[in-house]
Design an enzyme around this catalytic site. Structure first.
Site, PDB file in Angstrom:
ATOM      1  N   ASP A  23       0.932  -1.267  -0.105  1.00  0.00           N
ATOM      2  CA  ASP A  23      -0.166   0.086   0.130  1.00  0.00           C
ATOM      3  C   ASP A  23       0.886   1.255  -0.052  1.00  0.00           C
ATOM      4  OD1 ASP A  23      -2.221   1.620   0.014  1.00  0.00           O
ATOM      5  OD2 ASP A  23      -2.572   1.384   2.380  1.00  0.00           O
ATOM      6  N   ARG A  27       0.107   7.662  -2.759  1.00  0.00           N
ATOM      7  CA  ARG A  27       0.600   8.714  -1.532  1.00  0.00           C
ATOM      8  C   ARG A  27       2.165   8.981  -1.794  1.00  0.00           C
ATOM      9  NH1 ARG A  27      -2.295   5.665   3.099  1.00  0.00           N
ATOM     10  NH2 ARG A  27      -2.344   4.325   1.575  1.00  0.00           N
ATOM     11  N   TRP A  28       2.935   7.890  -2.051  1.00  0.00           N
ATOM     12  CA  TRP A  28       4.387   8.074  -2.362  1.00  0.00           C
ATOM     13  C   TRP A  28       4.289   9.121  -3.615  1.00  0.00           C
ATOM     14  CZ3 TRP A  28       7.484   7.714  -6.387  1.00  0.00           C
ATOM     15  CH2 TRP A  28       8.997   7.683  -6.176  1.00  0.00           C
ATOM     16  N   HIS A  40       3.484   3.589  -9.094  1.00  0.00           N
ATOM     17  CA  HIS A  40       3.178   2.278  -9.308  1.00  0.00           C
ATOM     18  C   HIS A  40       4.571   1.652  -9.827  1.00  0.00           C
ATOM     19  CE1 HIS A  40      -0.879   2.136  -7.975  1.00  0.00           C
ATOM     20  NE2 HIS A  40      -0.989   2.856  -9.146  1.00  0.00           N
ATOM     21  N   SER A  69      -9.718  -6.934  -6.715  1.00  0.00           N
ATOM     22  CA  SER A  69     -10.908  -6.859  -7.700  1.00  0.00           C
ATOM     23  C   SER A  69     -11.643  -5.643  -7.724  1.00  0.00           C
ATOM     24  CB  SER A  69     -11.869  -7.974  -7.245  1.00  0.00           C
ATOM     25  OG  SER A  69     -12.224  -8.059  -5.852  1.00  0.00           O
ATOM     26  N   GLU A  70     -11.529  -4.768  -6.430  1.00  0.00           N
ATOM     27  CA  GLU A  70     -11.924  -3.558  -6.403  1.00  0.00           C
ATOM     28  C   GLU A  70     -11.187  -2.462  -7.136  1.00  0.00           C
ATOM     29  OE1 GLU A  70     -11.652  -5.479  -3.744  1.00  0.00           O
ATOM     30  OE2 GLU A  70     -13.601  -5.706  -3.009  1.00  0.00           O
ATOM     31  N   TRP A  72     -10.575  -2.166 -10.237  1.00  0.00           N
ATOM     32  CA  TRP A  72     -10.888  -2.008 -11.578  1.00  0.00           C
ATOM     33  C   TRP A  72     -11.622  -0.699 -11.433  1.00  0.00           C
ATOM     34  CZ3 TRP A  72      -8.854  -4.663 -15.482  1.00  0.00           C
ATOM     35  CH2 TRP A  72      -8.291  -5.957 -15.267  1.00  0.00           C
ATOM     36  N   LEU A 134      11.759 -20.385  -3.287  1.00  0.00           N
ATOM     37  CA  LEU A 134      10.843 -19.354  -2.725  1.00  0.00           C
ATOM     38  C   LEU A 134       9.581 -19.498  -3.377  1.00  0.00           C
ATOM     39  CD1 LEU A 134       9.888 -17.050  -0.836  1.00  0.00           C
ATOM     40  CD2 LEU A 134      10.653 -15.541  -2.916  1.00  0.00           C
ATOM     41  N   ARG A 197      -5.847  -1.805   8.039  1.00  0.00           N
ATOM     42  CA  ARG A 197      -6.929  -2.924   7.738  1.00  0.00           C
ATOM     43  C   ARG A 197      -6.356  -3.899   6.861  1.00  0.00           C
ATOM     44  NH1 ARG A 197      -7.596   2.480   5.616  1.00  0.00           N
ATOM     45  NH2 ARG A 197      -7.481   2.351   3.370  1.00  0.00           N
ATOM     46  N   GLU A 210       0.058 -13.247  12.454  1.00  0.00           N
ATOM     47  CA  GLU A 210       0.405 -12.117  13.111  1.00  0.00           C
ATOM     48  C   GLU A 210       0.350 -10.823  12.206  1.00  0.00           C
ATOM     49  OE1 GLU A 210       1.422 -11.786  16.450  1.00  0.00           O
ATOM     50  OE2 GLU A 210       0.717 -14.140  16.562  1.00  0.00           O
TER      51      GLU A 210
END
Length: 245
Positions: A23, A27-28, A40, A69-70, A72, A134, A197, A210
């Protein structure tokens, strides 16, 4: 008489599976007077740093929330940039992932992606399927509630067809219908940019994870931040509902 050295306490193990909500790209960029698309682009480079750091720090499974999915609902130009970055990095980094022993897989609903992106994803998954250093999972067009509904629908279809008795359904059987049932549940969930969140990410799988929330924006995230989150994880007392003794 010589004495054997006293045994030293073992270092706490690294979490087997780390999941990250990446996230703060927008804002960056905004804080630097740049368009969101530049955030991005910088954030995509932070993905490479997190993969390298996970390998060096002993993490065996890393899951990154790349596109929900949001997402879009965002402006068309921003979505176009994100899809372009996805194409670019799938092409550029595939050889390196294969060479470094990284297995890549994608979870989420794939129907909205263009045929060329689907082909790149399938090629990357196929070429890296046998790698074991990995396990890197990218969540694209992903939503936790949608994943649970999808699993429930698949189980309901089996019940209607007579292949599954409702009495035989338990948590283990349900989990088999999730996108990547062989993945262990995340031990640690990290979210960057200070938000606290879950944002519909891995809702079933993070039941006992955690949670660590970092104030750093994702484009500035590096191995040091990952290492600090792992140290905080190791300091916690994980009881899974039991009483600490």
């Amino acid at each position: 008489m010589s004495h054997a050295p006293a045994p030293q306490p073992a270092d706490p193990p690294s979490p087997l599976h780390v999941a990250i909500i990446m996230d703060g790209n927008g804002r960056w960029a905004r804080s630097r007077g740049l368009p969101r698309t530049e955030g991005h682009r910088k954030g995509a480079e932070a993905v490479r740093a997190s993969v390298t750091g996970a390998v060096r720090l002993g993490v065996s499974h890393l899951t990154l929330f790349g596109f929900s999915s949001e997402n879009w609902r965002r402006p068309a130009e921003e979505i176009s940039t994100l899809m372009g970055l996805l194409r670019f990095y799938l092409r550029r980094d595939l050889d390196e992932l294969a060479r470094e022993g990284v297995r890549l897989r994608v979870i989420g609903e794939r129907s909205r992606f263009t045929p060329d992106i689907l082909s790149l994803i399938e090629t990357a998954e196929r070429r890296t399927a046998a790698n074991t250093r990995l396990d890197l999972t990218i969540a694209l067009n992903y939503g936790g509630r949608a994943e649970i509904v999808r699993a429930a629908r698949r189980l309901a279809d089996r019940a209607v067809a007579g292949d599954l008795a409702p009495a035989d359904l338990d948590e283990s059987r349900f989990a088999e219908e999730l996108y990547a049932p062989d993945l262990p549940d995340p031990d640690l969930l990290i979210r960057t940019s200070g938000e606290q969140r879950i944002s519909n990410f891995l809702l079933w799988q993070i039941a006992y994870a955690e949670l660590v929330f970092l104030d750093v924006a994702w484009p500035d995230f590096g191995e040091g931040h990952l290492s600090a989150a792992l140290e905080e994880f190791r300091a916690r007392d994980r009881r899974f509902g039991a009483v600490s003794v």
